[in-house]
Design an enzyme around this catalytic site. Sequence first.
Site, PDB file in Angstrom:
ATOM      1  N   ASN A 316       0.840  -1.212   0.000  1.00 27.92           N
ATOM      2  CA  ASN A 316       0.000   0.000   0.000  1.00 27.92           C
ATOM      3  C   ASN A 316       0.869   1.253   0.000  1.00 27.92           C
ATOM      4  OD1 ASN A 316      -2.396   1.362  -0.125  1.00 27.92           O
ATOM      5  ND2 ASN A 316      -3.063   0.879   1.954  1.00 27.92           N
ATOM      6  N   HIS A 352      -9.403   3.683   8.563  1.00 31.53           N
ATOM      7  CA  HIS A 352      -9.867   2.370   8.088  1.00 31.53           C
ATOM      8  C   HIS A 352     -11.276   2.049   8.580  1.00 31.53           C
ATOM      9  CE1 HIS A 352      -5.724   1.389   6.798  1.00 31.53           C
ATOM     10  NE2 HIS A 352      -6.321   0.500   6.043  1.00 31.53           N
TER      11      HIS A 352
END
Length: 465
Positions: A316, A352
């Site tokens: 990521n 998140h």
Amino acid sequence: MAAPWMEKLSESLGSSEPAVRLILSVLIGYPFALIYRKCFFRRPPCAVHLFHTLSGLALAAFNFGSQLYHSAVCVVVQFLLLRLMGRTVTAVLSSFLFQMTYLLCGYYYTATDQYDIKWTMPHCVLTLKLIGLSFDYYDGGKERSQLSAEQQSSALSAVPSLLEVCGFSYFYGGFLVGPQFTLRSYQRLVSGELTDCPGQPPSSVLPAMKRFFLGLVCLTIFTVGGPYFPDSYFLTEEYEAQPFWFRCLYMLIWAKITLYKYVSCWVIAEGVCILCGMGYNGKDEKGVHQWDACANMRVWHYETTPLFTGTIASFNINTNAWVARHVFKRLKFLGNKMASQLLTLLFLAVWHGLHSGYLVCFSLEFIIVNVERKVMAVVRDSPLLMRLATSPLYPLIYGVQQLLHWLFMAYPLVPFCLFTYDKWLKVYSSVYFCGHVFFFTIYLILPYLRKGLVPRKGEDVKKDA
């Protein structure tokens, strides 16, 4: 309303309909990129922005129907904040608060106790993109001498138009799963600068196809292996009845396969960015054209590194770079690197979602990374350990290190994927909190290891004499 052909396709693939829609949408980026190359390369900016906006909205409608209005609201509000508040700290803070609040409210009202593909999934990508836009516009009002090289390359000299912000936000190569890129990069794409053949579309078909096929391999691994290692097995009595070594091994293999869900999407999406030119990154020191500007994964490094920091650096990538640029480095005023790191990981956890599992995952990352850095410092300072690291025994050491690395990379992933307190606590109890015990034990004994393995400066001088 579900289309019959989508239902049949999902059933034949043994996957949920939202997951099939998502992967189809990422794949549709390739024909969109070909249309851009053929019909819109170096065309008037308004036409390019309109194409990117409409194609991205089509993907949003295909996946989330009328819920695409959530993204539209945030894009319009962000444009108004730039226009009405200008290059001010107030504009940056207002943007940050509005976009994060909207995202967190979305999480709150749509949350379940399992992983769902819903409108909040691309919206978390969009949230970072729009917050970053406010930072870049603010930086554009400063003297260049006040900016880092990174900030200079992304700072905006003028306020963008609404159509430009829409094209940037809905660009098909990054709208659903990333990667993150700046408006300046997008502007360079629209102007036709991101090419290795000036005046012509980039010769990037082969690099794009390499990422496409690598992404398909990763997707195949997840599709084939996933059903054999489901998350739900952790919560069964059968799992608890297995020997300790089996429970740990299952966790390790489960994590490796589960992470391919993310790897495959990122690598395939990267291929789309390469095909249209967004992935162009100039030439390296040897004069070879690079296509890694939108790389979200360094797959080979990810698979071979025995270090936790190495895995984080290869996973990521663009999101981590965004967080480093706009959160970690801007917390420099705290004067404490560890505090900046802790707040950065807290931001990532909240970004998140609202489940406790995210906080546990990123708190473990904080512990693991800091313990590993201390261990590596002892290794570097110890002549004995350095000799072992360069001896014929290193392949064996590497194997043991890699096994521990994979196991304890899987350990924080359990709460990340199981979300709720009752689930991840049950799994951690079944493996006796081995990750916590392992790293806290190392942390406690490290000072004694350093005393025993690292010679004092006076001893070094004696040996040299």
